[in-house]
Design a protein around this motif. Structure first.
Motif, short mmCIF file in Angstrom:
data_model
loop_
_atom_site.label_atom_id
_atom_site.label_comp_id
_atom_site.label_asym_id
_atom_site.label_seq_id
_atom_site.Cartn_x
_atom_site.Cartn_y
_atom_site.Cartn_z
N TYR A 113 25.03 1.58 5.99
CA TYR A 113 26.33 1.99 6.22
C TYR A 113 27.30 2.24 5.41
CZ TYR A 113 30.58 1.32 8.77
OH TYR A 113 32.03 1.58 9.21
N GLY A 114 27.57 1.04 4.68
CA GLY A 114 28.62 0.79 3.62
C GLY A 114 28.45 2.01 2.62
N VAL A 115 27.23 1.96 2.12
CA VAL A 115 26.84 3.14 1.09
C VAL A 115 27.29 4.54 1.72
CG1 VAL A 115 25.21 4.24 -0.32
CG2 VAL A 115 25.47 1.90 -0.30
N ILE A 116 26.92 4.85 2.66
CA ILE A 116 26.98 6.22 3.35
C ILE A 116 28.65 6.55 3.42
CG2 ILE A 116 26.77 7.66 5.37
CD1 ILE A 116 24.26 6.25 5.95
N HIS A 117 29.30 5.49 4.07
CA HIS A 117 30.60 5.71 3.98
C HIS A 117 31.44 5.79 2.76
CE1 HIS A 117 34.69 5.48 6.38
NE2 HIS A 117 34.93 4.67 5.39
N GLY A 118 30.88 4.91 1.84
CA GLY A 118 31.54 4.96 0.53
C GLY A 118 31.51 6.01 -0.10
N CYS A 119 30.26 6.69 -0.12
CA CYS A 119 29.88 7.90 -0.90
C CYS A 119 30.77 9.09 -0.23
CB CYS A 119 28.45 8.17 -0.63
SG CYS A 119 27.41 7.17 -1.91
N LEU A 120 31.03 9.08 1.06
CA LEU A 120 31.65 10.39 1.83
C LEU A 120 33.24 10.32 1.49
CD1 LEU A 120 30.03 10.30 5.19
CD2 LEU A 120 29.72 12.07 3.23
N ALA A 121 33.64 8.76 1.25
CA ALA A 121 35.00 8.53 0.93
C ALA A 121 35.59 9.05 -0.29
CB ALA A 121 35.34 7.26 0.95
N ILE A 122 34.51 9.64 -1.25
CA ILE A 122 35.05 10.19 -2.43
C ILE A 122 35.25 11.56 -2.32
CG2 ILE A 122 34.07 10.71 -4.86
CD1 ILE A 122 32.39 7.91 -4.53
N GLY A 123 34.37 12.38 -1.37
CA GLY A 123 34.80 13.79 -1.65
C GLY A 123 35.37 14.29 -0.35
N VAL A 124 34.97 13.90 0.98
CA VAL A 124 35.63 14.40 2.06
C VAL A 124 37.28 14.39 2.12
CG1 VAL A 124 35.94 13.95 4.60
CG2 VAL A 124 33.77 13.80 3.37
N PRO A 125 38.04 13.62 1.82
CA PRO A 125 39.45 13.70 1.87
C PRO A 125 40.04 14.98 1.12
CG PRO A 125 39.01 11.33 1.60
CD PRO A 125 37.56 12.07 1.50
N VAL A 126 39.28 15.18 -0.29
CA VAL A 126 39.91 16.35 -1.04
C VAL A 126 39.59 17.48 -0.21
CG1 VAL A 126 39.50 17.28 -3.09
CG2 VAL A 126 39.46 14.94 -3.21
N ILE A 127 38.51 17.68 0.32
CA ILE A 127 38.10 18.84 1.12
C ILE A 127 38.96 18.93 2.10
CG2 ILE A 127 36.20 20.06 2.44
CD1 ILE A 127 34.23 18.59 0.63
N ALA A 128 39.23 18.15 2.90
CA ALA A 128 40.13 18.04 4.20
C ALA A 128 41.66 18.56 3.59
CB ALA A 128 40.09 16.67 4.99
N GLY A 129 41.97 17.73 2.45
CA GLY A 129 43.44 18.09 1.86
C GLY A 129 43.58 19.74 1.47
#
Length: 326
Positions: free
Chosen positions: A163-179
């Motif tokens: 869970y920690g690794v999945i969330h951490g990896c997504l936290a690198i790319g998802v905010p930029v796409i959403a922004g």
């Protein structure tokens, strides 16, 4: 070098004061220096940098603690902060002065500044929306690992490495796409970032419910992917809206108010509420399912958040114009 709980707590209060002052200043500086047209994308990059820093700190902290003891983590972390502060003071170029219209609010006391912000209906509704949504978000953040451990009987190490690794990896790319998406939508119509928040929050509800009810650990991990993506996507459009509704003279105040609402309503209500409901259900015979059911209760907060964001969207354009002209 703390010698008691009191000195440790005082040190932590000092760190918190510095962290609390940093966020509003960074948001306001980004908006003043780079403008609001691409602000969601710009803030998303800042969020990603913070996520990378947090992940690096966790990894380095664990290694340092194992090798040199827990005190070394605080010493190295504090020294790194001092070096960064020194580098900023010496080498960060001074931002060019941004022309601002004269306004009495620039020198007004804090109560007058707060009154000005909350007279803007879009700002007040936006804060209400994030406050309500943060109850569910903070409950998931605080109790998610414990939910995995209790429902699926896995170890903390397994939770951290999955869970920690999945969330951490997504936290690198998802905010930029959403922004980026939020900025593109804002160019079409001012209200769209608020409507984007409505869509995200409404999508969170069924995914969160499914995550809590699935019977297997593997299925829950699969659902962590869309759920984490939705959670992470909230940040850029929300903070960009806060800045655009604040106007040039109230950016730091607006960011500080936003942070206070998130922590007071979110972390002040969400985790304690889930803990209280879980204990109550456990005493009444729910047993191992008590935490699962308590987390389901917290999902209801998203409904209120979505309603507030929708109402906010109706006033965004007028209030942004008023803020820009203040």
């Amino acid at each position: 070098f703390a010698t008691s709980f009191v000195t440790m707590a005082l040190g932590r209060f000092g760190v918190g004061a510095g962290e609390g002052a940093g966020g509003p200043s960074i948001n306001a500086l980004a908006a003043d220096t780079l403008g609001v047209k691409r602000l969601a994308t710009i803030l998303s990059v800042i969020v990603v940098a913070a996520n990378i820093g947090s992940a690096t700190a966790l990894l380095a902290g664990g290694l340092l603690s194992d090798a040199f003891g827990w005190r070394s983590v605080f010493i190295v972390g504090g020294a790194a902060g001092l070096l960064v502060a020194l580098a900023i003071g010496l080498w960060l170029p001074r931002a060019p002065a941004v022309p601002r219209p004269e306004s009495p609010i620039a020198s007004a006391p804090l109560p007058a500044r707060l009154a000005t912000l909350f007279r803007r209906r879009a700002f007040a509704l936006l804060c209400a929306g994030i406050g309500l949504s943060s109850i569910g978000l903070s409950a998931f953040s605080a109790w998610g690992p414990a939910f995995f451990i209790r429902k699926f009987d896995v170890s903390p190490g397994v939770v951290g490495s999955t869970y920690g690794v999945i969330h951490g990896c997504l936290a690198i790319g998802v905010p930029v796409i959403a922004g980026y998406i939020s900025d593109r939508l804002a160019r079409r119509e001012a209200r769209w970032p608020a409507l984007l928040l409505v869509i995200i929050i409404l999508a969170v509800i069924p995914v969160n419910i499914a995550f809590l009810l699935v019977p297997t650990f593997t299925a829950a991990l699969i659902l962590v992917v869309p759920l984490s993506m939705l959670h992470l996507a909230i940040v850029p459009p929300y903070y960009a809206l806060i800045q655009s509704l604040a106007g040039p003279h109230l950016r730091s105040t607006a960011a500080a108010v936003s942070g206070a609402i998130i922590y007071l309503m979110g972390y002040g209500v969400g985790p304690p509420l889930v803990g209280f409901v879980s204990d109550s259900l456990g005493w009444s015979g729910a047993g191992a399912r008590s935490l699962e059911l308590a987390m389901l209760v917290s999902v209801a907060s998203y409904v209120g958040g979505a309603v507030m964001f929708y109402l906010c969207a109706r006033h965004v354009e007028a209030d942004q114009q008023a803020a820009a002209g203040l």
